[in-house]
Design a protein around this motif. Structure first.
Motif, PDB file in Angstrom:
ATOM      1  N   ILE A   1      75.762  41.592-103.580  1.00 42.64           N
ATOM      2  CA  ILE A   1      74.577  41.586-104.433  1.00 42.64           C
ATOM      3  C   ILE A   1      74.837  42.291-105.764  1.00 42.64           C
ATOM      4  O   ILE A   1      74.071  42.124-106.717  1.00 42.64           O
ATOM      5  N   ASP A   2      75.902  43.062-105.870  1.00 41.55           N
ATOM      6  CA  ASP A   2      76.237  43.674-107.154  1.00 41.55           C
ATOM      7  C   ASP A   2      76.375  42.623-108.259  1.00 41.55           C
ATOM      8  O   ASP A   2      76.153  42.912-109.439  1.00 41.55           O
ATOM      9  N   LEU A   3      76.764  41.399-107.872  1.00 41.59           N
ATOM     10  CA  LEU A   3      76.984  40.337-108.857  1.00 41.59           C
ATOM     11  C   LEU A   3      75.701  39.645-109.290  1.00 41.59           C
ATOM     12  O   LEU A   3      75.681  38.940-110.302  1.00 41.59           O
ATOM     13  N   VAL A   4      74.626  39.812-108.526  1.00 42.77           N
ATOM     14  CA  VAL A   4      73.432  38.982-108.710  1.00 42.77           C
ATOM     15  C   VAL A   4      72.767  39.158-110.071  1.00 42.77           C
ATOM     16  O   VAL A   4      72.414  38.165-110.722  1.00 42.77           O
ATOM     17  N   PRO A   5      72.562  40.377-110.592  1.00 41.68           N
ATOM     18  CA  PRO A   5      71.914  40.479-111.909  1.00 41.68           C
ATOM     19  C   PRO A   5      72.676  39.774-113.017  1.00 41.68           C
ATOM     20  O   PRO A   5      72.076  39.371-114.021  1.00 41.68           O
TER      21      PRO A   5
ATOM     22  N   ALA B   1      79.876  50.733-101.017  1.00 39.77           N
ATOM     23  CA  ALA B   1      78.853  50.089-100.189  1.00 39.77           C
ATOM     24  C   ALA B   1      78.033  49.092-100.975  1.00 39.77           C
ATOM     25  O   ALA B   1      77.495  48.131-100.404  1.00 39.77           O
ATOM     26  N   GLY B   2      77.908  49.295-102.270  1.00 35.34           N
ATOM     27  CA  GLY B   2      77.127  48.392-103.101  1.00 35.34           C
ATOM     28  C   GLY B   2      76.110  49.153-103.924  1.00 35.34           C
ATOM     29  O   GLY B   2      75.534  50.146-103.479  1.00 35.34           O
TER      30      GLY B   2
ATOM     31  N   LEU C   1      79.733  66.380-101.851  1.00 30.60           N
ATOM     32  CA  LEU C   1      79.422  66.130-100.453  1.00 30.60           C
ATOM     33  C   LEU C   1      79.227  64.640-100.224  1.00 30.60           C
ATOM     34  O   LEU C   1      79.268  63.828-101.158  1.00 30.60           O
ATOM     35  N   LEU C   2      78.995  64.269 -98.956  1.00 28.44           N
ATOM     36  CA  LEU C   2      78.898  62.856 -98.606  1.00 28.44           C
ATOM     37  C   LEU C   2      77.447  62.404 -98.517  1.00 28.44           C
ATOM     38  O   LEU C   2      76.604  63.147 -98.001  1.00 28.44           O
ATOM     39  N   PRO C   3      77.154  61.188 -98.962  1.00 24.32           N
ATOM     40  CA  PRO C   3      78.076  60.250 -99.603  1.00 24.32           C
ATOM     41  C   PRO C   3      78.299  60.604-101.063  1.00 24.32           C
ATOM     42  O   PRO C   3      77.412  61.127-101.730  1.00 24.32           O
ATOM     43  N   THR C   4      79.478  60.273-101.571  1.00 20.75           N
ATOM     44  CA  THR C   4      79.779  60.462-102.984  1.00 20.75           C
ATOM     45  C   THR C   4      79.378  59.208-103.751  1.00 20.75           C
ATOM     46  O   THR C   4      79.041  58.176-103.163  1.00 20.75           O
ATOM     47  N   GLU C   5      79.443  59.293-105.059  1.00 22.97           N
ATOM     48  CA  GLU C   5      79.167  58.101-105.864  1.00 22.97           C
ATOM     49  C   GLU C   5      80.183  56.999-105.578  1.00 22.97           C
ATOM     50  O   GLU C   5      79.860  55.810-105.640  1.00 22.97           O
ATOM     51  N   LEU C   6      81.423  57.399-105.248  1.00 24.05           N
ATOM     52  CA  LEU C   6      82.423  56.399-104.884  1.00 24.05           C
ATOM     53  C   LEU C   6      82.033  55.689-103.591  1.00 24.05           C
ATOM     54  O   LEU C   6      82.190  54.477-103.458  1.00 24.05           O
TER      55      LEU C   6
END
Length: 875
Positions: free
Chosen positions: A194-198, A148-149, A138-143
């Motif tokens: 922000i996925d890149l920040v860590p 979205a981030g 169902l929605l939202p999926t992991e994809l």
């Protein structure tokens, strides 16, 4: 000396009720923190009246870059997220710890874990959307979450440090121009960066406390309970700190969030249901009705005219427009406004423009451009560059458009420009346009253009990079020019007593579905003596243009009604083409549109301004378009009448004589995902296990433009026996012959705007197994076909022209396989369904039946609009 901590949010005036609810909860649970609200709006009076609840921060305090350009380029969602790093930087000047929280959040406890992390040395604190895998589809999926981030930027916390300011400088550089929703390009406003920040910065803490950022996307993995002694709400055994009510609609709380379909209010536990109901009451009490009615102050130019979304995009992507506006875009609707931008050909470009080739130091005075020449130039730029001309091009190029050779010179100059050559498929695009353009001499077409086009078509099978591709942005640019074609001249009377007719404009010779649909309308007109003229519309594709079956029946007459048999996204281009040919605008214009979703996107709504009425082929499309249409919408189904070639046989298609053939057919350019051949293959795979006499015929076309998808399709069936591929352009006659030679049509489509192939097979007396949803249910039922069960599912991502969100069908593969098995084992069922299908379709979709609908509609229009009385003039 710095204050220790601050909590803030960001809103425009129409969200002040949410901000109040958030900051009131902060005052209760962290009273020692200073509370701020950044107001991203023009009028500060509504927020100033709330001075006892929080301190406001104006945009002028943030040091935003690029003057008004930064504000103008973004819509309200994008702008409210884009200012975040500047607001954080501003508040860190006076506070050691700063926490940002989205306005649609409510605190239920002090965020003490955050302050502990910051005090212990973390510079940046983030929370992930998910702490455990999702366990359904169902929605939202992991994809969806990945797109979205990883981290939800409804919350973040920073400590004042050099590392933090380095991070903010980097984040600001990303949001200066790219805080946009382009999920297909990996950008979702401020969040996906922000996925890149860590990985890029030190001292980043990822807070995995289950009581933070509880929301619709993780409710399924978080268990709610009550503390036995304190009655405090617990999440996975730990205290609830804040709940994120993202997507909650105050008037429809039962949906929980407009972004999901996993829960309803009734399906939630009583604790969560109470949280939502209490929150809705609090937000409404905080002025939802009054604040929600306030207009966004940056939604209009300084003259009061509204700014469209397309104008913001055009401004953001066009450095010439930005330079001309001098960082004051709100004051220049005459430059940016889509219906006015082309009328002021003044250039202040840098160094040298690729297309206009005019140096900056040459002053250009505004001049008037002939509207016909303007549209001719627009047409060339749209087809070859995917955009409108820059203002200076109207002057530089416009003066050459009075002669055929001048127009040809312009075509070649634009088509061979560096900008054109930087986009894939430019060679085929230039040849296609030159071959279709009336400006190109016939001798040049015959001796140069057509041989080169044929050679290109052969080469692109070896090098797909040479295949035709539309210029980037061509659809959007085509829809930007809303200037109507020239006003119609008077139409003089000819012989009285005959019905007035239509000027049929469409892909009348092109061998594709919408071309055949236009020809079917012409056949319906012939069956009921409705005269028509014929104009071949420019078609931006590779399909052969060799079907002359209706051209010879057209009359050399100009009628009062134009019928543009092109879809909404091509309506502007068709109007431009008629204007370029010197055709005056008809007294009444009808657009015949197809669409394959239950909602008609706003991006197409500009096309309504170019027509007086819309015709559609099915109830499904009628319901989608009429819901938003400002003009009448009328249903005219496709008509069917054809004969199979005597002696047509399977041998001519390389098909076996001793197998029961299941036909799956589609055009790759009609979007493979919508046609869903994978489901059909899966159903065949199941059915063939019990019925080895079955074989599968997959008829496709335009695969050369989708080489990867076609290779994957073939690779998925390497283990299957009895699969035959036909990947080529067939004439309509060859297509009908192929359909006649097959036994069953299988279509597990996600949506159809009509279902022409289905109707044609039924016309031939063949059983059809198809998804029982969308347009084909107009002529399919359990007595004449085998409708397949389905479930509806929102489209998860943009697919070409189809935006994510509206519902599409997912056919029940097991049920489809069962239907195939019944047809394989019950010859009487095949015969009975085929006979009933032939009877129903030939009666319902016969040319005379459809022609009567057209005649009656034209007669009604004649009564409503006296200017449409039987009148015509010789061309």
């Amino acid at each position: 000396m710095k204050n220790h901590s601050a909590i803030f949010t960001i809103v425009s005036n129409n969200y002040l009720h949410f901000a109040r609810t958030l900051l009131q909860s902060a005052a209760v649970h962290q009273p020692e923190a200073k509370r701020y609200c950044v107001i991203t709006d023009v009028d500060h009076e509504p927020a100033l009246a709330l001075g006892d609840e929080f301190e406001i921060i104006s945009l002028g305090e943030l040091g935003l870059p690029d003057g008004q350009d930064f504000i103008f380029q973004y819509n309200i969602l994008e702008f409210n997220t884009a200012v975040k790093p500047w607001a954080l930087q501003h508040l860190l000047k006076g506070h050691q710890h700063v926490i940002y929280i989205d306005p649609d959040i409510r605190l239920y406890r002090a965020p003490s874990e955050v302050h502990h992390l910051l005090t212990a040395g973390a510079d940046i604190v983030l929370t992930p959307h998910l702490l455990a895998p999702l366990n359904d589809d169902l929605l939202p999926t992991e994809l969806d979450i990945r797109r979205a981030g990883t981290y939800n930027l409804g919350f973040c916390a920073l400590r004042d440090s050099k590392n933090t300011h380095d991070f903010l400088d980097w984040w600001q550089s990303k949001l200066r121009h790219d805080c946009v929703v382009k999920v297909d390009e990996g950008i979702f406003v401020d969040q996906s960066w922000i996925d890149l920040v860590p990985g890029l910065f030190e001292n980043v803490a990822v807070l995995r406390h289950p009581g933070y950022n509880v929301a619709y996307w993780n409710l399924g993995q978080r268990e709610f309970s009550r503390h036995a002694a304190s009655d405090e709400i617990l999440v996975n055994g730990q205290p609830l700190v804040f709940f994120h009510f993202s997507g909650l609609e105050l008037q429809k709380p039962q949906t929980v969030s407009k972004h999901q379909n996993r829960f309803t209010l009734k399906s939630l536990t009583p604790s969560v249901r109470t949280l939502i109901e209490d929150y809705v009451r609090a937000v409404i009490a905080n002025g939802a009705d009054s604040y929600g009615r306030l207009e966004y102050g940056f939604d209009r130019y300084s003259d009061g005219s509204r700014i469209s979304a397309a104008e913001r995009v055009r401004f953001r992507d066009n450095p010439i427009l930005r330079e001309r506006c001098g960082q004051r875009p709100f004051e220049h609707p005459e430059i940016i406004g889509l219906n006015r931008a082309a009328s002021t050909p003044v250039i202040t470009d840098g160094t040298r423009d690729v297309i206009t080739d005019i140096p900056r130091d040459i002053a250009i005075e505004p001049v008037d451009i002939d509207p016909v020449d303007q549209r001719r130039l627009d047409n060339i730029y749209r087809a070859l560059l995917g955009r409108l001309p820059e203002p200076g091009a109207y002057l530089h190029r416009g003066r050459h458009l009075k002669s055929r050779m001048g127009m040809l010179r312009t075509l070649v100059g634009v088509g061979l420009s560096r900008e054109a050559r930087a986009t894939p498929g430019w060679q085929a695009r230039l040849l296609r346009f030159a071959g279709a353009a009336r400006m190109t001499p016939d001798s040049l077409k015959r001796w140069l253009i057509r041989p080169l086009s044929d050679a290109m078509a052969r080469l692109e099978r070896i090098w797909p990079a040479l295949a035709y591709q539309s210029a980037a942005g061509s659809y959007q640019s085509a829809m930007q020019d809303r200037t109507p074609p020239p006003v119609a001249n008077a139409i003089t009377n000819v012989e009285g007593g005959r019905p007035f007719g239509i000027n049929l404009v469409g892909y009348l010779r092109t061998e594709l579905g919408v071309g055949e649909a236009a020809r079917s309308l012409a056949r319906a007109c012939l069956a009921t003596n409705i005269p028509f003229s014929a104009t071949e519309a420019y078609f931006p594709g590779h399909n052969p243009q060799r079907d002359d079956s209706i051209i010879g029946h057209a009359q050399p007459t100009r009628f009062a009604v134009d019928l543009l048999y092109v879809n909404a996204d091509q309506t502007s281009l068709a109007c431009q083409q008629l204007a370029d040919e010197g055709r005056p605008k008809a007294a009444y214009t009808i657009g015949f549109w197809h669409w394959e979703q239950p909602e008609f996107p706003t991006v197409f709504h500009d096309a309504f301004t170019l027509v007086d009425e819309v015709w559609v082929a099915s109830t499904f499309v009628h319901d989608a378009i009429s819901a938003v249409s400002p003009v009448p919408v009328f249903k005219v189904p496709h008509s069917l009448q054809f004969d199979v070639t005597p002696g047509a046989s399977r041998e001519q298609f390389g098909l076996p004589a001793d197998r029961q053939l299941i036909l799956v057919m589609y055009d790759f350019n009609s979007y493979q995902y919508r046609k869903n051949p994978q489901a059909a293959i899966a159903a065949y795979r199941l059915a063939a296990q019990a019925h080895p006499q079955l074989a599968l015929v997959i008829k496709t076309m335009n695969s050369q433009q989708h080489a990867v998808a076609y290779r994957e399709l073939r690779d998925s069936m390497r283990d299957l026996e009895g699969v035959f591929f036909i990947d080529d352009f067939l004439s309509r006659q060859q297509t009908w012959d192929l359909q006649f030679c097959c036994d069953i049509l299988l279509s597990l489509h996600r949506a159809e705007g009509f279902g022409l192939a289905l109707a044609e097979m039924m016309y031939l007396g063949k059983p059809v197994v198809a998804t029982n949803w969308s347009a084909n249910v107009d002529f399919m039922n359990v007595e004449n076909s085998m409708p397949v069960r389905y479930r509806l599912k929102p489209l998860e991502m943009d697919i070409g022209a189809y935006p994510a969100g509206p519902l599409w069908a997912e056919a029940d593969i097991a049920h489809a396989a069962e239907c195939l098995g019944r047809l394989a084992s019950q010859p009487d069922l095949v015969r009975r369904l085929g006979e009933r299908a032939m009877h129903d379709v030939r009666h319902q979709l016969g040319p005379h039946t459809v022609g009567l609908l057209i005649r009656q509609r034209l007669e009604i229009l004649g009564r409503w609009h006296p200017e449409l009385d039987p009148q015509a003039r010789a061309c």
